[in-house]
Design a protein around this motif. Structure first.
Motif, PDB file in Angstrom:
ATOM      1  N   ALA A 130      58.254  54.943 -90.320  1.00  0.00           N
ATOM      2  CA  ALA A 130      58.361  54.417 -88.959  1.00  0.00           C
ATOM      3  C   ALA A 130      56.989  54.472 -88.313  1.00  0.00           C
ATOM      4  CB  ALA A 130      59.370  55.221 -88.141  1.00  0.00           C
ATOM      5  N   GLN A 131      56.561  53.355 -87.736  1.00  0.00           N
ATOM      6  CA  GLN A 131      55.222  53.272 -87.162  1.00  0.00           C
ATOM      7  C   GLN A 131      55.174  53.702 -85.710  1.00  0.00           C
ATOM      8  OE1 GLN A 131      52.621  52.581 -88.907  1.00  0.00           O
ATOM      9  NE2 GLN A 131      53.562  51.854 -90.782  1.00  0.00           N
ATOM     10  N   ASP A 134      72.853  55.780 -88.495  1.00  0.00           N
ATOM     11  CA  ASP A 134      73.656  56.992 -88.576  1.00  0.00           C
ATOM     12  C   ASP A 134      75.086  56.636 -88.943  1.00  0.00           C
ATOM     13  OD1 ASP A 134      74.673  55.856 -86.302  1.00  0.00           O
ATOM     14  OD2 ASP A 134      73.788  57.328 -84.912  1.00  0.00           O
ATOM     15  N   ALA A 135      75.988  57.614 -88.871  1.00  0.00           N
ATOM     16  CA  ALA A 135      77.372  57.387 -89.280  1.00  0.00           C
ATOM     17  C   ALA A 135      78.069  56.378 -88.383  1.00  0.00           C
ATOM     18  CB  ALA A 135      78.147  58.711 -89.287  1.00  0.00           C
ATOM     19  N   ALA A 136      77.621  56.228 -87.115  1.00  0.00           N
ATOM     20  CA  ALA A 136      78.226  55.266 -86.197  1.00  0.00           C
ATOM     21  C   ALA A 136      77.606  53.883 -86.300  1.00  0.00           C
ATOM     22  CB  ALA A 136      78.116  55.780 -84.766  1.00  0.00           C
ATOM     23  N   GLY A 137      76.658  53.700 -87.175  1.00  0.00           N
ATOM     24  CA  GLY A 137      76.005  52.403 -87.324  1.00  0.00           C
ATOM     25  C   GLY A 137      74.868  52.177 -86.360  1.00  0.00           C
ATOM     26  N   GLU A 138      74.475  53.202 -85.599  1.00  0.00           N
ATOM     27  CA  GLU A 138      73.377  53.078 -84.654  1.00  0.00           C
ATOM     28  C   GLU A 138      72.045  53.401 -85.352  1.00  0.00           C
ATOM     29  OE1 GLU A 138      73.674  51.941 -81.645  1.00  0.00           O
ATOM     30  OE2 GLU A 138      75.881  51.831 -81.739  1.00  0.00           O
ATOM     31  N   ARG A 139      70.990  52.837 -84.811  1.00  0.00           N
ATOM     32  CA  ARG A 139      69.665  53.052 -85.387  1.00  0.00           C
ATOM     33  C   ARG A 139      69.212  54.491 -85.150  1.00  0.00           C
ATOM     34  NH1 ARG A 139      64.864  49.439 -83.140  1.00  0.00           N
ATOM     35  NH2 ARG A 139      65.460  50.608 -81.258  1.00  0.00           N
ATOM     36  N   VAL A 140      68.663  55.090 -86.189  1.00  0.00           N
ATOM     37  CA  VAL A 140      68.128  56.450 -86.094  1.00  0.00           C
ATOM     38  C   VAL A 140      66.733  56.379 -85.479  1.00  0.00           C
ATOM     39  CG1 VAL A 140      67.427  58.495 -87.383  1.00  0.00           C
ATOM     40  CG2 VAL A 140      69.472  57.226 -88.073  1.00  0.00           C
ATOM     41  N   GLY A 141      66.541  57.158 -84.406  1.00  0.00           N
ATOM     42  CA  GLY A 141      65.243  57.185 -83.742  1.00  0.00           C
ATOM     43  C   GLY A 141      64.550  58.525 -83.931  1.00  0.00           C
ATOM     44  N   ILE A 142      63.526  58.758 -83.117  1.00  0.00           N
ATOM     45  CA  ILE A 142      62.721  59.974 -83.204  1.00  0.00           C
ATOM     46  C   ILE A 142      62.639  60.579 -81.809  1.00  0.00           C
ATOM     47  CG2 ILE A 142      60.467  60.934 -83.834  1.00  0.00           C
ATOM     48  CD1 ILE A 142      60.067  58.478 -85.603  1.00  0.00           C
ATOM     49  N   THR A 143      62.886  61.890 -81.719  1.00  0.00           N
ATOM     50  CA  THR A 143      62.875  62.575 -80.426  1.00  0.00           C
ATOM     51  C   THR A 143      61.446  62.896 -80.013  1.00  0.00           C
ATOM     52  OG1 THR A 143      63.042  64.780 -81.400  1.00  0.00           O
ATOM     53  CG2 THR A 143      65.101  63.572 -81.039  1.00  0.00           C
ATOM     54  N   ASP A 144      61.334  63.432 -78.760  1.00  0.00           N
ATOM     55  CA  ASP A 144      60.018  63.854 -78.279  1.00  0.00           C
ATOM     56  C   ASP A 144      59.447  64.998 -79.103  1.00  0.00           C
ATOM     57  OD1 ASP A 144      60.183  61.947 -76.334  1.00  0.00           O
ATOM     58  OD2 ASP A 144      60.949  63.330 -74.790  1.00  0.00           O
ATOM     59  N   ALA A 180      73.000  55.509 -93.662  1.00  0.00           N
ATOM     60  CA  ALA A 180      72.915  54.277 -94.455  1.00  0.00           C
ATOM     61  C   ALA A 180      71.561  53.621 -94.213  1.00  0.00           C
ATOM     62  CB  ALA A 180      74.049  53.314 -94.105  1.00  0.00           C
ATOM     63  N   VAL A 181      71.139  52.835 -95.202  1.00  0.00           N
ATOM     64  CA  VAL A 181      69.883  52.094 -95.134  1.00  0.00           C
ATOM     65  C   VAL A 181      70.152  50.658 -95.546  1.00  0.00           C
ATOM     66  CG1 VAL A 181      67.544  51.839 -96.052  1.00  0.00           C
ATOM     67  CG2 VAL A 181      68.462  54.118 -95.608  1.00  0.00           C
ATOM     68  N   ALA A 182      69.694  49.721 -94.717  1.00  0.00           N
ATOM     69  CA  ALA A 182      69.790  48.291 -95.037  1.00  0.00           C
ATOM     70  C   ALA A 182      68.364  47.768 -95.219  1.00  0.00           C
ATOM     71  CB  ALA A 182      70.518  47.525 -93.934  1.00  0.00           C
ATOM     72  N   SER A 186      60.231  53.764 -80.107  1.00  0.00           N
ATOM     73  CA  SER A 186      61.139  52.727 -80.590  1.00  0.00           C
ATOM     74  C   SER A 186      60.783  52.411 -82.030  1.00  0.00           C
ATOM     75  CB  SER A 186      61.022  51.457 -79.718  1.00  0.00           C
ATOM     76  OG  SER A 186      61.898  50.453 -80.189  1.00  0.00           O
ATOM     77  N   PRO A 187      61.157  53.287 -82.973  1.00  0.00           N
ATOM     78  CA  PRO A 187      60.678  53.145 -84.345  1.00  0.00           C
ATOM     79  C   PRO A 187      61.271  51.931 -85.052  1.00  0.00           C
ATOM     80  CG  PRO A 187      62.324  54.878 -84.208  1.00  0.00           C
ATOM     81  CD  PRO A 187      62.057  54.437 -82.808  1.00  0.00           C
ATOM     82  N   GLN A 188      60.428  51.245 -85.776  1.00  0.00           N
ATOM     83  CA  GLN A 188      60.838  50.162 -86.652  1.00  0.00           C
ATOM     84  C   GLN A 188      60.624  50.635 -88.083  1.00  0.00           C
ATOM     85  OE1 GLN A 188      62.289  47.067 -86.153  1.00  0.00           O
ATOM     86  NE2 GLN A 188      62.415  47.205 -88.388  1.00  0.00           N
ATOM     87  N   TRP A 189      61.707  50.887 -88.794  1.00  0.00           N
ATOM     88  CA  TRP A 189      61.616  51.451 -90.127  1.00  0.00           C
ATOM     89  C   TRP A 189      61.266  50.369 -91.146  1.00  0.00           C
ATOM     90  CZ3 TRP A 189      61.740  56.612 -90.765  1.00  0.00           C
ATOM     91  CH2 TRP A 189      62.286  57.380 -89.731  1.00  0.00           C
TER      92      TRP A 189
END
Length: 524
Positions: free
Chosen positions: A509-510, A439-449, A459-461, A514-517
């Motif tokens: 994301a699998q 996200d904009a803060a550099g944190e990993r984007v996850g998935i909610t319930d 961003a994407v690395a 705790s998604p691993q993109w």
């Protein structure tokens, strides 16, 4: 005609090959539909055409098998050989069904009833399978008689067929489902009601397909009795040095030999409906079998039957297997008809949607080139892609060896919840590439319930590359896989992201908590 039928043969053969008891509930599935099921599965409520999930809900202990025509033919060879020990002129209609002329054998053994009793005892003892026998005029009537273990008197086939359901016309391999549905909607429920129509009315309404079905309903042969006798030079013989002792080598050889055989018949305006396959070994053993087909055989159909027969010979038990490799093979047209199906290419060329002459020649040149490469690399060295049904881009593409049937295993036009919308990625990786979605803060984007993204992608690395800014994105699309999936239950989430470099990627994301993109594909 005498017909010996082994009920539920695809399911029986699959159970025998897997070492499962034939009395255990089992079914053969193709494209998620049941093609055949055992008697135990049928007693539990499983039926042909039933979806796999419905069948397993009715019979939780159901053993699921895949379709394997080579397996069915290989395991049926001992049954056909057992019939041939008593009666000459055995013709394999399809694995699980053989036909023999009854007049000579019945006279030798003392009548049709005595012949049927001897065959039932002999096949059960030598083949180890249950079977039923029927006798009637013509292959179609004899097949239905075998389903009912009936002996129909000569000339009584029309009376035997008249009360039977119109659905009996749709025998395996006949492909008359649409015709049967149409006849039912028109109120023709029995074969007798259909046979009462005049040939002129049938031809004008249903065409040649309806005329053939009408002949069967009347108790006549599939084709008129005045069939042409093939010239002897149409037989094709091939010698092998070294001799063939492997099924894969025989399967590869069968494609070339089938093409030569079919081309020779086509040059005379003929098509083969009864194929004689004869072979000899280094030690002088001679093998032979005749295959009957309701429709004219195509090159692929000829190659399939040669491959099936070789599997039956080379993978038979110690007593039935040849003691040496096959040194020569001969294909003989035991029966031919006018090659009406050979007009298909001309018809296509004359229509707007067909191939023109240049396209046909280019396709033939490409086919010869691929066959040449396949000859250098082996049968599994050249593949073509088939578009199947599925939700992800990698699931929708299946590779088949060149020359094998390219029929889809699962229909792509069916609704697939969670399917990725068009367009599909131009490049799909065989192994997914690790990535980080931030996200904009550099944190990993996850998935909610609720299965939504925890933040807006910024961003994407990809792998070890520096992060690239996300200009636009779409999604997410979720696919909830159940216990039947190969990877087990779970949730797969996909999004499309356009990066500032001008490249668009498909991210997957699998895991849900705790998604691993990963990067599944790249768009042009």
């Amino acid at each position: 005609m005498l017909v010996l039928w082994c009920p539920d043969w695809p399911a029986v053969a699959a159970a025998m090959a897997a070492g499962v008891s034939v009395h255990h509930p089992g079914a053969v599935f193709s494209a998620n539909r049941a093609l055949a099921c055992s008697a135990a599965a049928r007693a539990a409520g499983v039926r042909r055409g039933m979806r796999r999930r419905d069948a397993q809900s009715r019979c939780p202990g159901l053993t699921v098998f895949g379709v394997d025509e080579g397996r069915d033919a290989r395991l049926f060879e001992p049954v056909a050989a057992a019939v041939e020990e008593l009666v000459v002129g055995v013709e394999v209609v399809r694995p699980g069904l053989v036909a023999v002329p009854v007049s000579g054998a019945a006279g030798f053994f003392g009548g049709e009833v005595r012949l049927v009793e001897l065959l039932l005892d002999h096949v059960s003892a030598r083949g180890g399978v249950e079977c039923q026998i029927g006798v009637a005029d013509g292959l179609f009537a004899a097949t239905l008689a075998a389903h009912r273990s009936a002996l129909v008197e000569p000339g009584k086939a029309p009376e035997f067929l008249a009360p039977l359901s119109i659905a009996e016309l749709d025998q395996p391999g006949a492909d008359r489902t649409e015709l049967v549905d149409l006849l039912r909607r028109l109120g023709l429920r029995t074969l007798g009601a259909f046979a009462a129509l005049t040939e002129r009315d049938v031809v004008s309404r249903f065409g040649s397909v309806g005329l053939l079905a009408h002949r069967l309903a009347r108790g006549l042969s599939e084709r008129p009795p005045n069939r042409r006798r093939p010239p002897p030079e149409l037989a094709v013989t091939e010698e092998f040095d070294p001799p063939l002792d492997r099924v894969d080598a025989a399967a590869f050889m069968a494609k070339t030999l089938a093409g030569r055989f079919h081309a020779g018949l086509a040059a005379h305006g003929l098509a083969c409906t009864r194929l004689g396959i004869h072979a000899g070994t280094e030690r002088g053993e001679e093998l032979g079998r005749v295959w009957r087909c309701a429709e004219p055989l195509t090159p692929q159909g000829i190659a399939d039957r040669v491959r099936w027969q070789f599997e039956g010979w080379l993978r038979a038990g110690p007593q039935g297997r040849p003691s040496a490799g096959v040194g020569w093979l001969r294909l003989e047209p035991e029966e031919t008809v006018e090659g009406r199906s050979l007009q298909l290419g001309l018809w296509q060329s004359s229509q707007g949607g067909g191939l023109g002459d240049e396209q046909v020649l280019a396709a033939e040149r490409a086919g010869r080139a691929l066959a040449r490469v396949q000859g250098l690399l082996g049968p599994e060295g050249v593949f073509t892609a088939v578009l199947d049904g599925g939700r992800g881009p990698a699931e929708r593409v299946r590779l088949v060896p060149w020359g094998d049937p390219r029929a889809p295993e699962s229909p792509s036009e069916q609704p697939w919840p969670g399917r990725l919308p068009a367009p599909s990625p131009a490049t799909v990786f065989e192994h997914a590439v690790p990535a980080r979605l931030m996200d904009a803060a550099g944190e990993r984007v996850g998935i909610t319930d609720r299965r939504e993204l925890t933040a807006v992608p910024h961003a994407v690395a990809v792998a070890d590359d520096p992060p690239r800014r996300v200009v636009d994105w779409a999604g997410p699309w979720q696919v909830d896989t159940g216990w039947w999936a190969s990877g087990g239950p779970g949730v797969r989430t996909r999004i499309q992201a356009l990066l500032d470099s001008g490249v668009a990627v498909l991210l997957t994301a699998q895991s849900e908590k705790s998604p691993q993109w990963t990067v599944e594909g790249v768009y042009d």
